[in-house]
Every structure is written in C-alpha cells, then in structure tokens.
Design a protein around this motif. Structure first.
Motif, PDB file in Angstrom:
ATOM      1  N   LEU A   1      -1.443  -1.288  -4.026  1.00 23.59           N
ATOM      2  CA  LEU A   1      -2.650  -0.553  -3.685  1.00 23.59           C
ATOM      3  C   LEU A   1      -2.241   0.906  -3.562  1.00 23.59           C
TER       4      LEU A   1
ATOM      5  N   TRP B   1      -8.078   4.638   3.354  1.00 23.48           N
ATOM      6  CA  TRP B   1      -7.013   3.672   3.611  1.00 23.48           C
ATOM      7  C   TRP B   1      -5.886   4.248   4.450  1.00 23.48           C
ATOM      8  N   SER B   2      -5.568   5.503   4.259  1.00 24.49           N
ATOM      9  CA  SER B   2      -4.386   6.072   4.903  1.00 24.49           C
ATOM     10  C   SER B   2      -4.681   6.703   6.259  1.00 24.49           C
TER      11      SER B   2
ATOM     12  N   PHE C   1       0.857  -1.183   0.000  1.00 23.07           N
ATOM     13  CA  PHE C   1       0.000   0.000   0.000  1.00 23.07           C
ATOM     14  C   PHE C   1       0.889   1.228   0.000  1.00 23.07           C
TER      15      PHE C   1
ATOM     16  N   ASN D   1      -1.820  -0.156   8.021  1.00 24.26           N
ATOM     17  CA  ASN D   1      -2.204  -0.897   6.817  1.00 24.26           C
ATOM     18  C   ASN D   1      -1.295  -2.091   6.558  1.00 24.26           C
TER      19      ASN D   1
ATOM     20  N   SER E   1     -11.944  -1.264   4.497  1.00 20.08           N
ATOM     21  CA  SER E   1     -10.762  -1.632   3.712  1.00 20.08           C
ATOM     22  C   SER E   1     -10.801  -3.099   3.309  1.00 20.08           C
TER      23      SER E   1
END
Length: 306
Positions: free
Chosen positions: A243, A281-282, A184, A201, A293
């Motif tokens: 990703l 996501w972050s 990611f 993540n 997610s």
C-alpha cells in the motif's frame, strides 16, 4: 412575586456563578491535569484529536492544521464545521495564536509537544497523548480519555459501539488474509518510509490479520514505528501486497521501475501495488480515520481476490 423572593433568587444565582467550575482529573502521558467540566474552547495539536472531537460532535476553536485547511478532511468538517482558527504546524504550533484563542483545554501529542508542555500548561490545562507513534489500540484508548475530559463519555461509548460493529463488518468482508504479507509505505519523492508493526497503520493491518515481514521492534520510538528504507531493504522484506502513499507524483518508487530488485518484488510481479491517499493513511488516526482506511482496504482486497 415579591421583591424579597426576587432578591433571594438573584443572590442564589450570584452564589452559583461564584462557585468554582467543577474540574475532572485526567491522567495522560505527562501526568495528571485538572480539566474544567465540559470545556468549550478546545485547541488540538494533532489530527487524531480532531478525529476524537468529531466522533463526539465537538468543534475545536483551534487546530494545528499545518497551515492547510484542506488537511481537515470532509469526514471531519461535516461534523465540526470550518470555523476553527489555524494555530500553525503540528510540529511547531504558535503559542501566541493558541493563547489568543483563550482556550480552556489544549490537547497535545507526546512526541511532538513534550518540550513545550510547560508553556502550553501556562496557557490552559493541557493533556497529552501518543498520537504520532501510538498504535490503533492506543488511539482508541486516548479517544475514550479525551471524551471523558470533554464530558462526552456516553457519546463516545455509543460511537465506539458503532465503530466496533463497522470494523467487524469490514473485517468479515476482508476475510482470511493470513496468506498475505502487507506493507504500508510513504513515498515523498526523496525517501521511502515503511510503517512497522508498532506503528498506527502497522497495528491496524495486524488487527485485520495481515502478516508483516518487517521485524517487530522491542521499543516504540518514532524511528522504530516509521522506518526510512532503501530498495535493497524493501527487497529483503518482500511483501506480497504494498500500500503506497505518494506525496509526489512521480515518486521515488516510480524511478525504480525496471530495476531488477524492484521488478522482482512479489507485490510488483503480481500487480499488487496499490496507491492510497497518503494524507489519510499516514497522518490521520482514530475512530473515523480507521473506518476510512478500512473501507479503502476492503476494496483493495476485493481486487486481489478477483
């Protein structure tokens, strides 16, 4: 009812009102804090703490939402509503705004807010957890402690049982991914930032069974969890799946198209570069965020396996 019994009842009520609110002692990253029983006016300074309160149906009165109300995603607002007051940026919340809300609990981040912990504690009881650099497992443990602080142990236990079942079902759908190395990364238009195995993540992807070609740091600082990188360094890691969360479009990685180092990445050659929502996501972490997610990840793996 006699006047005497009414007076006795009033006296009893006054005595109860005068009794101090029972406090619960919470151990957190910066010490131990006495929190009022079932606090009602809670200010949170990271998105993961919004996630935790939403998981147990509690609405905060103040959120450090980076002055962007849309950053609190529908999965959260469907539960907590939209009546909170913004207290500014997560990295630099407004102490004046926080104080004006007269909170009885503040929930802050270890990395971002250690320097102002004393000032926050003067406003209200403050508990602090590692959201910014914490792993998936750390986020879940923090959620349990926060739930205890707000008097929602039973609700969190039930929600985590549901969460475990949901995540196990996602993991079964993903299946054996030991053949895939996944990475990611964030592309903000000016730089590329890889989330390492010790990041939130990175640890979530490891929980699913994905490999990481990034070295695992011994420590757990921000620069170790989230690493700014170059095309040359990315080519050395050479993941089979990327990703990518882009905060700008086009991003910096779009300018790499046509460069041999980029075009020869396994993920690029095989068409396995997948764009995901950078904010979700972050920046988001926790019970609800991981489910969002994970659902996204299931769909991506289905595409890869077609």
């Amino acid at each position: 009812m006699s006047i005497k019994s009414i007076l006795v009842g009033l006296a009893g009520a006054m005595m109860l009102a005068a009794m101090p609110v029972q406090a619960v002692e919470i151990t957190h990253d910066l010490g131990t804090t006495e929190v009022p029983d079932a606090p009602q006016r809670i200010v949170v300074l990271e998105y993961s703490f919004v996630d935790t309160l939403a998981a147990v149906g509690v609405s905060p009165v103040g959120i450090a939402d980076d002055d962007t109300r849309e950053s609190i995603i529908p999965a959260y607002t469907a539960i907590i509503g939209d009546e909170w007051t913004s207290v500014g940026l997560r990295r630099e919340p407004s102490l004046e705004l926080i104080a004006s809300l007269q909170p009885d609990l503040i929930i802050a981040d270890t990395s971002r807010h250690e320097a102002i912990y004393g000032a926050l504690s003067e406003i209200a009881p403050t508990i602090v957890f590692d959201s910014l650099t914490g792993t998936y497992e750390v986020a879940i443990e923090a959620a349990k402690t926060i739930a205890h602080a707000v008097g929602k142990d039973a609700e969190m236990a039930a929600r985590l049982a549901e969460h475990t079942a949901t995540m196990d079902a996602f993991k079964a759908e993903v299946g054996d991914v030991s053949d895939l190395s996944i990475q990611f990364m964030i592309d903000n238009g000016e730089g590329i930032f890889l989330h390492s195995p010790v990041s939130y993540n990175g640890s979530l992807l490891a929980w699913f069974g994905f490999k990481s070609n990034m070295p695992t740091p011994d420590g757990h600082t921000y620069s170790e969890a989230i690493v700014q990188t170059s095309l040359e360094q990315l080519s050395e890691i050479n993941p089979s799946v990327i990703l990518r969360g882009k905060y700008t479009d086009p991003g910096l990685t779009d300018s790499w198209v046509g460069q041999p180092l980029y075009d020869n990445l396994d993920a690029v050659k095989n068409g396995h570069v997948y764009d995901v929502i950078a904010h979700e996501w972050s920046r988001l972490r926790g019970v609800l965020a991981s489910e969002v997610s994970a659902a996204n990840l299931v769909e991506i793996i289905k595409q890869i396996r077609q």
